[in-house]
Design a protein around this motif. Structure first.
Motif, mmCIF file in Angstrom:
data_model
loop_
_atom_site.group_PDB
_atom_site.id
_atom_site.type_symbol
_atom_site.label_atom_id
_atom_site.label_comp_id
_atom_site.label_asym_id
_atom_site.label_seq_id
_atom_site.Cartn_x
_atom_site.Cartn_y
_atom_site.Cartn_z
ATOM 1 N N LEU A 66 7.564 -6.927 6.411
ATOM 2 C CA LEU A 66 7.532 -6.659 4.976
ATOM 3 C C LEU A 66 6.592 -5.482 4.747
ATOM 4 O O LEU A 66 5.542 -5.373 5.379
ATOM 5 C CB LEU A 66 7.033 -7.876 4.203
ATOM 6 C CG LEU A 66 7.850 -9.163 4.307
ATOM 7 C CD1 LEU A 66 7.129 -10.305 3.602
ATOM 8 C CD2 LEU A 66 9.231 -8.967 3.706
ATOM 9 N N GLY A 67 6.975 -4.607 3.830
ATOM 10 C CA GLY A 67 6.133 -3.460 3.550
ATOM 11 C C GLY A 67 6.176 -3.071 2.092
ATOM 12 O O GLY A 67 7.165 -3.328 1.398
ATOM 13 N N GLY A 68 5.114 -2.447 1.622
ATOM 14 C CA GLY A 68 5.060 -2.015 0.229
ATOM 15 C C GLY A 68 3.653 -1.635 -0.160
ATOM 16 O O GLY A 68 2.947 -0.969 0.594
ATOM 17 N N LEU A 69 3.240 -2.075 -1.345
ATOM 18 C CA LEU A 69 1.937 -1.721 -1.885
ATOM 19 C C LEU A 69 1.137 -2.963 -2.260
ATOM 20 O O LEU A 69 1.690 -3.963 -2.721
ATOM 21 C CB LEU A 69 2.094 -0.851 -3.138
ATOM 22 C CG LEU A 69 2.614 0.564 -2.964
ATOM 23 C CD1 LEU A 69 2.729 1.244 -4.323
ATOM 24 C CD2 LEU A 69 1.701 1.375 -2.052
ATOM 25 N N LYS A 70 -0.167 -2.856 -2.085
ATOM 26 C CA LYS A 70 -1.111 -3.830 -2.607
ATOM 27 C C LYS A 70 -1.949 -3.123 -3.658
ATOM 28 O O LYS A 70 -2.360 -1.974 -3.458
ATOM 29 C CB LYS A 70 -1.985 -4.399 -1.493
ATOM 30 C CG LYS A 70 -2.928 -5.501 -1.942
ATOM 31 C CD LYS A 70 -3.690 -6.092 -0.757
ATOM 32 C CE LYS A 70 -2.828 -7.047 0.040
ATOM 33 N NZ LYS A 70 -3.632 -7.824 1.028
ATOM 34 N N VAL A 71 -2.195 -3.795 -4.775
ATOM 35 C CA VAL A 71 -2.959 -3.208 -5.878
ATOM 36 C C VAL A 71 -4.311 -3.903 -5.958
ATOM 37 O O VAL A 71 -4.388 -5.135 -6.012
ATOM 38 C CB VAL A 71 -2.221 -3.347 -7.226
ATOM 39 C CG1 VAL A 71 -3.004 -2.642 -8.329
ATOM 40 C CG2 VAL A 71 -0.809 -2.802 -7.122
ATOM 41 N N LYS A 84 0.877 -7.471 -5.434
ATOM 42 C CA LYS A 84 1.433 -7.125 -4.140
ATOM 43 C C LYS A 84 2.936 -6.950 -4.311
ATOM 44 O O LYS A 84 3.624 -7.839 -4.802
ATOM 45 C CB LYS A 84 1.099 -8.217 -3.119
ATOM 46 C CG LYS A 84 1.441 -7.872 -1.699
ATOM 47 C CD LYS A 84 0.664 -8.715 -0.697
ATOM 48 C CE LYS A 84 0.804 -10.202 -0.917
ATOM 49 N NZ LYS A 84 0.105 -10.964 0.144
ATOM 50 N N ASN A 85 3.435 -5.782 -3.925
ATOM 51 C CA ASN A 85 4.863 -5.467 -4.041
ATOM 52 C C ASN A 85 5.406 -5.165 -2.654
ATOM 53 O O ASN A 85 5.291 -4.044 -2.157
ATOM 54 C CB ASN A 85 5.093 -4.250 -4.951
ATOM 55 C CG ASN A 85 4.747 -4.522 -6.390
ATOM 56 O OD1 ASN A 85 3.569 -4.622 -6.716
ATOM 57 N ND2 ASN A 85 5.731 -4.645 -7.248
ATOM 58 N N LEU A 86 5.982 -6.155 -2.012
ATOM 59 C CA LEU A 86 6.504 -6.009 -0.658
ATOM 60 C C LEU A 86 8.002 -6.274 -0.643
ATOM 61 O O LEU A 86 8.500 -7.163 -1.335
ATOM 62 C CB LEU A 86 5.809 -6.972 0.303
ATOM 63 C CG LEU A 86 4.286 -6.880 0.409
ATOM 64 C CD1 LEU A 86 3.755 -7.909 1.399
ATOM 65 C CD2 LEU A 86 3.858 -5.491 0.824
ATOM 66 N N THR A 87 8.694 -5.490 0.173
ATOM 67 C CA THR A 87 10.126 -5.691 0.371
ATOM 68 C C THR A 87 10.409 -5.735 1.866
ATOM 69 O O THR A 87 9.557 -5.405 2.691
ATOM 70 C CB THR A 87 10.948 -4.560 -0.278
ATOM 71 O OG1 THR A 87 10.534 -3.301 0.276
ATOM 72 C CG2 THR A 87 10.748 -4.540 -1.785
ATOM 73 N N GLY A 123 -2.405 -2.730 -14.632
ATOM 74 C CA GLY A 123 -2.471 -2.038 -13.357
ATOM 75 C C GLY A 123 -1.462 -2.510 -12.329
ATOM 76 O O GLY A 123 -1.312 -1.882 -11.281
ATOM 77 N N THR A 124 -0.786 -3.608 -12.598
ATOM 78 C CA THR A 124 0.243 -4.089 -11.690
ATOM 79 C C THR A 124 1.489 -3.204 -11.799
ATOM 80 O O THR A 124 1.589 -2.355 -12.689
ATOM 81 C CB THR A 124 0.598 -5.552 -11.981
ATOM 82 O OG1 THR A 124 1.102 -5.655 -13.331
ATOM 83 C CG2 THR A 124 -0.631 -6.446 -11.831
#
Length: 347
Positions: A66-71, A84-87, A123-124
């Motif tokens: 899984l990969g993406g961004l953590k805020v 956390k936005n993971l796909t 901020g999300t």
């Protein structure tokens, strides 16, 4: 004066995520490395003016990547995780923030996808648009086995530009306030150039494009009205008799538009290039990175110093910078930073 920088890292060995370090400009030294946010391979980070940090993140679940961004909220230490936005798939390689439109961009080297997120009031993030690169790949068998966008960030006129190392293409997109992308143009590099990052000289209406595989910089005329790039010249960032592996990495342009800097992984150096009156470049200096596999580097606030991180030798190097000549002088080496990849000034 004390200045603070975020350091993005790989987490294959000893690193645990995102770090902060300080630069004491009076003592000319780096100090006080501190883990501030745990994440998986946060190789690139970007902070908004609202002090939200958007960090690349990677996880594994049930044997799948899984990969993406953590805020993170950077007003607390350690940083507070907000989102956390993971796909499915590997993590992106680059992240940037558009303050005016409150957007965040990622370029995913592994999946070939450009993603635009809208920033919510807290901020999300919510996904606004995605584009899948599907073009014809270049001739390098290992690095150009598919589309590999390595960069997605704003042009001076607020379009989105993406450098695709796998396709040898620079994509230019029109970008709406809501984050919708519309392809404007494509610039085709020389086969095997491997475009990685790009910076813009607004004084000369040119862009400087670094090619990872070609170990060079393309000087491109940028026609903002037409939304097109045109090649003017290409020059190497390493000696022509260098026969071992090298991959050009980061590129930075001084704020006075007089000097360009490029890191070389393999030749392990920073190249200094002077901007000539016509906007073209001349290579004037090379200085050792004092470590192996230098990734990113960045200026401090008044650009009197440059901080560089070497991934394989787990160290950072500090240089003092002469604004008149552009040349760098070693100020400090062997400051321990685990698996450093990205250097970003704290806002």
């Amino acid at each position: 004066m004390i200045e603070t920088f975020l350091i993005g890292t790989y987490t294959y060995k000893s690193s645990e995520g995102v770090y902060e370090l300080q630069l004491d400009t009076d003592k000319k030294q780096l100090q006080n490395l501190e883990l501030v946010g745990q994440a998986g391979n946060p190789t690139y980070v970007a902070e908004s003016k609202a002090h939200k940090v958007y960090a690349i993140d990677a996880e594994s679940a049930d044997g799948k990547k899984l990969g993406g961004l953590k805020v993170f909220d950077a007003t607390e230490k350690p940083f507070k995780e907000l989102d956390k936005n993971l796909t499915s798939g590997a993590n992106p390689a680059y992240v940037a923030v558009d303050e005016d439109r409150q957007l965040v961009f990622t370029a995913n080297y592994h999946t070939g996808v450009i993603t635009v997120y809208k920033i919510n009031a807290d901020g999300t993030l919510i996904t606004a648009d995605t584009v899948q690169h599907t073009g014809v790949v270049g001739p390098a068998p290992e690095q150009q086995d598919g589309p590999h966008p390595h960069f997605a960030d704003l042009t001076p006129d607020k379009r989105l530009v993406s450098c695709d190392l796998g396709e040898d293409v620079v994509y230019l997109y029109d970008l709406s306030d809501e984050g919708q992308l519309t392809e404007k143009s494509k610039f085709k590099c020389a086969p095997g150039f491997g475009p990685r990052h790009i910076v813009f000289n607004t004084d000369k209406n040119v862009a400087y494009l670094v090619g990872e595989l070609g170990s060079g910089v393309d000087v491109l005329d940028y026609d903002a009205q037409a939304g097109t790039f045109t090649l003017r010249e290409e020059l190497k960032t390493i000696p022509r008799d260098w026969t071992k592996h090298n991959g050009a990495a980061a590129i930075r342009l001084s704020s006075d538009n007089k000097y360009v800097y490029v890191s070389n992984r393999g030749y392990n150096s920073i190249a200094t290039l002077k901007v000539e009156d016509n906007g073209e470049l001349s290579l004037i200096d090379q200085i050792s990175s004092e470590g192996d596999f230098p990734r990113d580097f960045n200026f401090n606030a008044d650009e009197s110093f440059i901080i560089l991180v070497n991934q394989n030798t787990d160290n950072a190097t500090l240089y003092s910078r002469d604004a008149d000549t552009g040349k760098l002088t070693l100020a400090q080496k062997d400051f321990k930073v685990p698996e450093g990849v990205c250097v970003a000034p704290v806002k």
